[in-house]
Design a protein around this motif. Structure first.
Motif, PDB file in Angstrom:
ATOM      1  N   LEU A 142       0.827  -1.200   0.000  1.00  0.00           N
ATOM      2  CA  LEU A 142       0.000   0.000   0.000  1.00  0.00           C
ATOM      3  C   LEU A 142       0.864   1.254   0.000  1.00  0.00           C
ATOM      4  CD1 LEU A 142      -2.755   1.332   0.097  1.00  0.00           C
ATOM      5  CD2 LEU A 142      -2.716   1.103   2.591  1.00  0.00           C
ATOM      6  N   ASN A 143       1.901   1.276   0.820  1.00  0.00           N
ATOM      7  CA  ASN A 143       2.775   2.453   0.847  1.00  0.00           C
ATOM      8  C   ASN A 143       3.385   2.742  -0.514  1.00  0.00           C
ATOM      9  OD1 ASN A 143       2.366   3.068   3.532  1.00  0.00           O
ATOM     10  ND2 ASN A 143       4.196   2.013   4.262  1.00  0.00           N
ATOM     11  N   GLN A 144       3.803   1.703  -1.221  1.00  0.00           N
ATOM     12  CA  GLN A 144       4.382   1.907  -2.541  1.00  0.00           C
ATOM     13  C   GLN A 144       3.363   2.506  -3.505  1.00  0.00           C
ATOM     14  OE1 GLN A 144       7.526   1.769  -3.308  1.00  0.00           O
ATOM     15  NE2 GLN A 144       7.046   2.456  -5.387  1.00  0.00           N
ATOM     16  N   ARG A 145       2.142   2.055  -3.439  1.00  0.00           N
ATOM     17  CA  ARG A 145       1.099   2.596  -4.328  1.00  0.00           C
ATOM     18  C   ARG A 145       0.718   4.020  -3.941  1.00  0.00           C
ATOM     19  NH1 ARG A 145       1.274  -2.605  -4.461  1.00  0.00           N
ATOM     20  NH2 ARG A 145       0.491  -3.838  -6.226  1.00  0.00           N
ATOM     21  N   ILE A 146       0.749   4.322  -2.651  1.00  0.00           N
ATOM     22  CA  ILE A 146       0.507   5.700  -2.223  1.00  0.00           C
ATOM     23  C   ILE A 146       1.555   6.627  -2.837  1.00  0.00           C
ATOM     24  CG2 ILE A 146       0.606   7.259  -0.235  1.00  0.00           C
ATOM     25  CD1 ILE A 146      -0.670   4.961   1.417  1.00  0.00           C
ATOM     26  N   ARG A 147       2.812   6.215  -2.751  1.00  0.00           N
ATOM     27  CA  ARG A 147       3.892   7.044  -3.306  1.00  0.00           C
ATOM     28  C   ARG A 147       3.734   7.232  -4.814  1.00  0.00           C
ATOM     29  NH1 ARG A 147       6.987   3.242   0.060  1.00  0.00           N
ATOM     30  NH2 ARG A 147       7.437   4.274   2.051  1.00  0.00           N
ATOM     31  N   GLU A 148       3.403   6.157  -5.520  1.00  0.00           N
ATOM     32  CA  GLU A 148       3.270   6.235  -6.974  1.00  0.00           C
ATOM     33  C   GLU A 148       2.117   7.150  -7.376  1.00  0.00           C
ATOM     34  OE1 GLU A 148       2.803   2.146  -7.922  1.00  0.00           O
ATOM     35  OE2 GLU A 148       4.941   1.666  -7.717  1.00  0.00           O
ATOM     36  N   ALA A 149       0.963   6.987  -6.721  1.00  0.00           N
ATOM     37  CA  ALA A 149      -0.194   7.833  -7.039  1.00  0.00           C
ATOM     38  C   ALA A 149       0.092   9.285  -6.693  1.00  0.00           C
ATOM     39  CB  ALA A 149      -1.431   7.328  -6.297  1.00  0.00           C
ATOM     40  N   ALA A 150       0.753   9.509  -5.563  1.00  0.00           N
ATOM     41  CA  ALA A 150       1.086  10.878  -5.161  1.00  0.00           C
ATOM     42  C   ALA A 150       2.011  11.528  -6.177  1.00  0.00           C
ATOM     43  CB  ALA A 150       1.733  10.860  -3.777  1.00  0.00           C
ATOM     44  N   ARG A 151       2.980  10.775  -6.676  1.00  0.00           N
ATOM     45  CA  ARG A 151       3.921  11.302  -7.661  1.00  0.00           C
ATOM     46  C   ARG A 151       3.192  11.728  -8.933  1.00  0.00           C
ATOM     47  NH1 ARG A 151       6.820   6.955  -8.132  1.00  0.00           N
ATOM     48  NH2 ARG A 151       7.769   7.316  -6.098  1.00  0.00           N
ATOM     49  N   ARG A 152       2.222  10.938  -9.346  1.00  0.00           N
ATOM     50  CA  ARG A 152       1.493  11.246 -10.586  1.00  0.00           C
ATOM     51  C   ARG A 152       0.644  12.508 -10.461  1.00  0.00           C
ATOM     52  NH1 ARG A 152       1.383   5.464 -11.038  1.00  0.00           N
ATOM     53  NH2 ARG A 152      -0.509   5.281  -9.802  1.00  0.00           N
ATOM     54  N   HIS A 153       0.202  12.826  -9.243  1.00  0.00           N
ATOM     55  CA  HIS A 153      -0.743  13.939  -9.089  1.00  0.00           C
ATOM     56  C   HIS A 153      -0.186  15.103  -8.282  1.00  0.00           C
ATOM     57  CE1 HIS A 153      -4.012  11.698 -10.968  1.00  0.00           C
ATOM     58  NE2 HIS A 153      -3.551  10.649 -10.324  1.00  0.00           N
ATOM     59  N   GLY A 154       1.115  15.087  -8.026  1.00  0.00           N
ATOM     60  CA  GLY A 154       1.713  16.203  -7.296  1.00  0.00           C
ATOM     61  C   GLY A 154       1.250  16.305  -5.863  1.00  0.00           C
TER      62      GLY A 154
END
Length: 275
Positions: A142-154
């Motif tokens: 979950l943490n990895q996906r949080i980081r990836e989604a956050a990166r995509r949307h600033g």
């Protein structure tokens, strides 16, 4: 993304029990929690800051997306925190991609409307209670996906998972699921540090002073685990088997934008709620 020191006028918090403030106050006097504390911190430099908290305990990511996103958008925040996923982690059929999909949809909608969004990563639960060790791989995913989604949307991410202090037992309430008042204070400070308003710094990462009483070991530690299972894990499992949630019948404690210095009102407890 790089931290920002932007000024804010409307802050809206979306999430579950942690954002609602469980572990920091009670349902009689009112819950405080990290979102209230963050709003108070931001209001020192933004005196006109208005704050709403749409979080409801027990909610899964899909429910938060379905129930809280539209009201949040209607409030037109320039800052939003979205902290979801812990309740999903505890379910037998946890799907990190499904949770991340709901999280990313909220990130996308809020940032598209102009809000600065902040979130955080979660600590290793096995360092809080040994019985939670099977959840470690879920938290990592979950943490990895949080980081990836956050990166995509600033989206700004407070990386609480990296620091040993976040699993200090004194930062957690007796149920080991919700932060204690000190824990909520540290979470608010972590988010403030990530957002970088005046007065925020990295002191939230510093360890606490040595405990005044020794950490239980051996049979004392085992007894503590059994007591925790009886007092908290058992009732939680009973609710799950009955298809119930601690949030049944509850609504947001602060559904409208109110000046940040005004305390949240206690939310009436449903008559049929258990534990």
């Amino acid at each position: 993304m790089p931290a920002t020191d932007a000024a804010y006028s409307r802050y809206v918090a979306l999430g579950d029990s942690q954002t609602e403030g469980m572990g920091d106050g009670d349902d009689t006097t009112g819950l405080r929690g990290f979102a209230d504390r963050l709003a108070e911190h931001l209001a020192r430099e933004n005196p006109g800051l208005a704050y709403a908290n749409l979080a409801v305990r027990g909610r899964l990511a899909a429910q938060i997306h379905a129930e809280q996103l539209a009201p949040a958008l209607a409030l037109r925040p320039d800052l939003a925190t979205v902290v979801v996923g812990v309740n999903d982690l505890l379910r037998p059929r946890f799907d990190a991609d499904r949770v991340a999909g709901h999280l990313e949809a909220m990130f996308s909608a809020l940032t598209a409307q102009g809000a600065h969004v902040a979130t955080l990563t979660f600590p290793d639960p096995a360092r809080i209670t040994p019985l939670a060790r099977p959840l470690n791989s879920r938290v990592t995913a979950l943490n990895q996906r949080i980081r990836e989604a956050a990166r995509r949307h600033g989206v700004t991410v407070a990386e609480t998972s990296h620091h040993p202090v976040v699993t200090d037992p004194r930062l957690w309430s007796p149920d080991r699921l919700h932060a204690s008042p000190l824990g909520h204070q540290r979470i608010a400070a972590a988010l403030a540090h990530a957002l970088n308003p005046p007065g925020a710094d990295e002191t939230w990462t510093h360890p606490l002073p040595p405990p005044t009483t020794p950490t239980p070991t051996g049979w004392r530690a085992a007894t503590g685990e059994l007591r925790w299972a009886a007092d908290f894990l058992g009732p939680w499992l009973t609710r799950r088997l009955r298809g119930r949630s601690s949030g049944d019948g509850r609504t947001a404690k602060r559904p409208q934008l109110v000046p940040a210095g005004v305390p949240s009102r206690p939310v009436p407890r449903p008559h049929d709620e258990e534990g």
